[in-house]
Design a protein around this motif. Structure first.
Motif, mmCIF file in Angstrom:
data_model
loop_
_atom_site.group_PDB
_atom_site.id
_atom_site.type_symbol
_atom_site.label_atom_id
_atom_site.label_comp_id
_atom_site.label_asym_id
_atom_site.label_seq_id
_atom_site.Cartn_x
_atom_site.Cartn_y
_atom_site.Cartn_z
ATOM 1 N N ASP A 5 18.740 15.326 51.146
ATOM 2 C CA ASP A 5 18.516 14.440 50.001
ATOM 3 C C ASP A 5 19.734 13.534 49.851
ATOM 4 O O ASP A 5 20.801 13.976 49.407
ATOM 5 C CB ASP A 5 18.299 15.286 48.740
ATOM 6 C CG ASP A 5 17.967 14.455 47.505
ATOM 7 O OD1 ASP A 5 17.969 13.217 47.599
ATOM 8 O OD2 ASP A 5 17.714 15.064 46.443
ATOM 9 N N CYS A 8 21.576 12.136 45.991
ATOM 10 C CA CYS A 8 20.757 13.143 45.312
ATOM 11 C C CYS A 8 20.947 13.173 43.807
ATOM 12 O O CYS A 8 20.067 13.661 43.082
ATOM 13 C CB CYS A 8 21.026 14.525 45.892
ATOM 14 S SG CYS A 8 22.733 15.117 45.672
ATOM 15 N N PHE A 13 14.766 14.941 43.227
ATOM 16 C CA PHE A 13 14.070 15.292 44.467
ATOM 17 C C PHE A 13 14.341 16.757 44.815
ATOM 18 O O PHE A 13 13.425 17.543 45.061
ATOM 19 C CB PHE A 13 14.569 14.419 45.619
ATOM 20 C CG PHE A 13 13.710 13.233 45.953
ATOM 21 C CD1 PHE A 13 12.349 13.349 46.154
ATOM 22 C CD2 PHE A 13 14.293 11.981 46.108
ATOM 23 C CE1 PHE A 13 11.572 12.252 46.490
ATOM 24 C CE2 PHE A 13 13.523 10.866 46.441
ATOM 25 C CZ PHE A 13 12.170 11.000 46.638
ATOM 26 N N SER A 14 15.613 17.121 44.875
ATOM 27 C CA SER A 14 16.018 18.434 45.382
ATOM 28 C C SER A 14 15.506 19.583 44.532
ATOM 29 O O SER A 14 15.055 20.614 45.053
ATOM 30 C CB SER A 14 17.545 18.512 45.466
ATOM 31 O OG SER A 14 18.052 17.678 46.472
ATOM 32 N N LEU A 17 11.761 20.027 45.119
ATOM 33 C CA LEU A 17 11.502 20.523 46.467
ATOM 34 C C LEU A 17 12.018 21.950 46.667
ATOM 35 O O LEU A 17 11.408 22.741 47.389
ATOM 36 C CB LEU A 17 12.119 19.577 47.496
ATOM 37 C CG LEU A 17 11.444 18.204 47.601
ATOM 38 C CD1 LEU A 17 12.269 17.269 48.480
ATOM 39 C CD2 LEU A 17 10.022 18.323 48.148
ATOM 40 N N VAL A 64 14.885 12.655 52.211
ATOM 41 C CA VAL A 64 14.410 12.001 50.993
ATOM 42 C C VAL A 64 15.589 11.276 50.359
ATOM 43 O O VAL A 64 16.740 11.527 50.692
ATOM 44 C CB VAL A 64 13.807 13.018 49.984
ATOM 45 C CG1 VAL A 64 12.658 13.784 50.611
ATOM 46 C CG2 VAL A 64 14.874 13.988 49.456
ATOM 47 N N GLU A 108 12.523 6.280 47.646
ATOM 48 C CA GLU A 108 12.113 5.944 46.273
ATOM 49 C C GLU A 108 13.068 4.924 45.681
ATOM 50 O O GLU A 108 14.277 4.983 45.927
ATOM 51 C CB GLU A 108 12.110 7.217 45.416
ATOM 52 C CG GLU A 108 11.901 7.007 43.935
ATOM 53 C CD GLU A 108 13.207 6.789 43.155
ATOM 54 O OE1 GLU A 108 13.132 6.344 41.989
ATOM 55 O OE2 GLU A 108 14.294 7.081 43.708
ATOM 56 N N TYR A 140 4.597 8.325 37.449
ATOM 57 C CA TYR A 140 4.711 9.779 37.388
ATOM 58 C C TYR A 140 3.678 10.409 36.464
ATOM 59 O O TYR A 140 3.163 11.494 36.737
ATOM 60 C CB TYR A 140 6.119 10.186 36.940
ATOM 61 C CG TYR A 140 7.219 9.837 37.921
ATOM 62 C CD1 TYR A 140 7.037 9.990 39.290
ATOM 63 C CD2 TYR A 140 8.451 9.358 37.479
ATOM 64 C CE1 TYR A 140 8.043 9.679 40.182
ATOM 65 C CE2 TYR A 140 9.466 9.039 38.373
ATOM 66 C CZ TYR A 140 9.261 9.208 39.721
ATOM 67 O OH TYR A 140 10.263 8.895 40.616
ATOM 68 N N VAL A 289 14.542 11.173 40.006
ATOM 69 C CA VAL A 289 13.122 11.306 40.321
ATOM 70 C C VAL A 289 12.556 12.423 39.460
ATOM 71 O O VAL A 289 13.248 13.410 39.178
ATOM 72 C CB VAL A 289 12.941 11.637 41.819
ATOM 73 C CG1 VAL A 289 11.509 12.034 42.151
ATOM 74 C CG2 VAL A 289 13.393 10.465 42.676
ATOM 75 N N PRO A 291 11.064 15.769 38.807
ATOM 76 C CA PRO A 291 10.812 16.976 39.598
ATOM 77 C C PRO A 291 9.341 17.399 39.589
ATOM 78 O O PRO A 291 8.891 18.074 40.510
ATOM 79 C CB PRO A 291 11.682 18.042 38.920
ATOM 80 C CG PRO A 291 12.707 17.286 38.168
ATOM 81 C CD PRO A 291 12.038 16.010 37.741
ATOM 82 N N SER A 294 8.239 15.496 42.635
ATOM 83 C CA SER A 294 8.804 15.981 43.898
ATOM 84 C C SER A 294 8.267 17.364 44.257
ATOM 85 O O SER A 294 8.059 17.674 45.433
ATOM 86 C CB SER A 294 10.341 15.982 43.854
ATOM 87 O OG SER A 294 10.842 16.777 42.811
ATOM 88 N N TYR A 295 8.011 18.191 43.253
ATOM 89 C CA TYR A 295 7.388 19.501 43.514
ATOM 90 C C TYR A 295 5.987 19.303 44.094
ATOM 91 O O TYR A 295 5.581 19.979 45.051
ATOM 92 C CB TYR A 295 7.327 20.308 42.219
ATOM 93 C CG TYR A 295 6.612 21.641 42.354
ATOM 94 C CD1 TYR A 295 7.271 22.752 42.876
ATOM 95 C CD2 TYR A 295 5.286 21.784 41.964
ATOM 96 C CE1 TYR A 295 6.622 23.973 43.015
ATOM 97 C CE2 TYR A 295 4.628 22.999 42.090
ATOM 98 C CZ TYR A 295 5.300 24.087 42.613
ATOM 99 O OH TYR A 295 4.643 25.291 42.743
#
Length: 307
Positions: A5, A8, A13-14, A17, A64, A108, A140, A289, A291, A294-295
């Motif tokens: 990422d 980040c 994102f992280s 994910l 990402v 993104e 979103y 982002v 989550p 991203s999930y």
């Protein structure tokens, strides 16, 4: 599967994910990121200035990231585009993809970046190097989140056109009703300040002077509605997003850091480390982002990559 990422931040994102079961390495210039990742069990964090450094030794399956958006943000009225010092960071993202050639990349940024000439150049180059790319605008809240933020996304699949087509179909089929502001922050309505982590806000004594601005509908001048998803917002130390109970017998204040986290999709188990200022925490949330999204894409990518 491993994820790298880039840029980040706090881990929008992280975090999503990692909840979806990926092994995360996040990279950012902000020295707080290492503590954020450690405290929230997100994964490994590397503190690097990507203007000057590359991260070529992680061997990720997926890259990402979203480079800083100021060069294209409509709120930035000074340096725009290539004249902004952060412009080169988008190029650094795509140079990582071209060098590492992960199975998938996800990029993104703000919607206007989609027409940027440098971005278009890299999209053409990536396609020439074997990537099948799906570009789209994502809101979103269309995917179950409590924030109606719109962003440009590019999803690239290396030498696998069928995977790109399957992902596009799955993503479109994943649209869902949004959460409301009430759904995600009502639990904090009667909480005292600092009763739960990050539930604190600026003690502003001038809000009443600006109440006429909340009737304009301009970006940042919002009193949230309990029964709708939140509009997109920036740093609440700069744009005073007011609690939905402001005019209805509720708290006469901005939303708290904890409430902003919840609106974006950070769950109750997420908290910033001790010692971070309010402004930085609010800013990191504003840059993140969702989550929730991203999930979701983490699950869709597993369906495709592990087929």
């Amino acid at each position: 599967m491993k994820v790298l990422d880039l840029f980040c931040g706090m881990g929008g994102f992280s975090y999503g994910l990692s909840k979806a079961g990926y092994e995360i390495t996040g990279v950012d210039i902000n020295k707080w990121v290492e503590k954020i990742f450690e405290k929230n069990c997100i994964g490994k964090a590397i503190i690097k200035d990507l203007k000057n450094d590359f991260i070529f030794d992680e061997n990720p399956d997926i890259i990402v990231g979203g480079s800083p958006c100021k060069p294209w943000s409509t709120l930035n009225l000074k340096k725009r585009g290539s004249s902004h010092e952060d412009f080169v960071l988008m190029e650094k993202y795509f140079l990582h993809v071209l060098e590492i050639k992960p199975a998938v990349f996800v990029f993104e940024n703000v919607v206007p970046v989609g027409k940027d000439k440098t971005l278009r150049k890299f999209i053409r180059k990536l396609r020439a190097h074997g990537y099948s790319i799906y570009e789209t605008k994502i809101k979103y809240s269309d995917f179950g989140a409590a924030i109606a933020r719109e962003r440009y996304f590019a999803f690239g699949f290396y030498k696998d056109k069928s995977a790109r087509k399957q992902f596009e179909k799955l993503l479109i089929g994943s649209k869902n009703s949004p959460k409301t502001v009430k759904h995600v922050i009502e639990k904090y309505r009667n909480k005292e300040e600092k009763e739960v982590p990050d539930h604190e806000w600026p003690n502003l004594k001038t809000i009443d002077k600006y109440l006429d601005k909340y009737e304009t509908g301009k970006f940042g001048w919002y009193i949230l509605d309990w029964n709708k998803p939140s509009p997109s917002f920036g740093n609440i130390m700069k744009t005073y997003i007011l609690h939905p109970g402001f005019n209805n017998g509720g708290p006469k204040r901005t939303i708290s850091i904890r409430e902003a986290e919840a609106i974006f999709g950070f769950k109750d188990d997420f908290a910033f480390p001790e010692g971070m200022g309010k402004g930085m925490r609010y800013q990191m949330i504003a840059d993140a982002v969702s989550p929730d999204f991203s999930y979701l894409i983490g699950g869709l990518l597993k369906t495709i990559l592990l087929r």
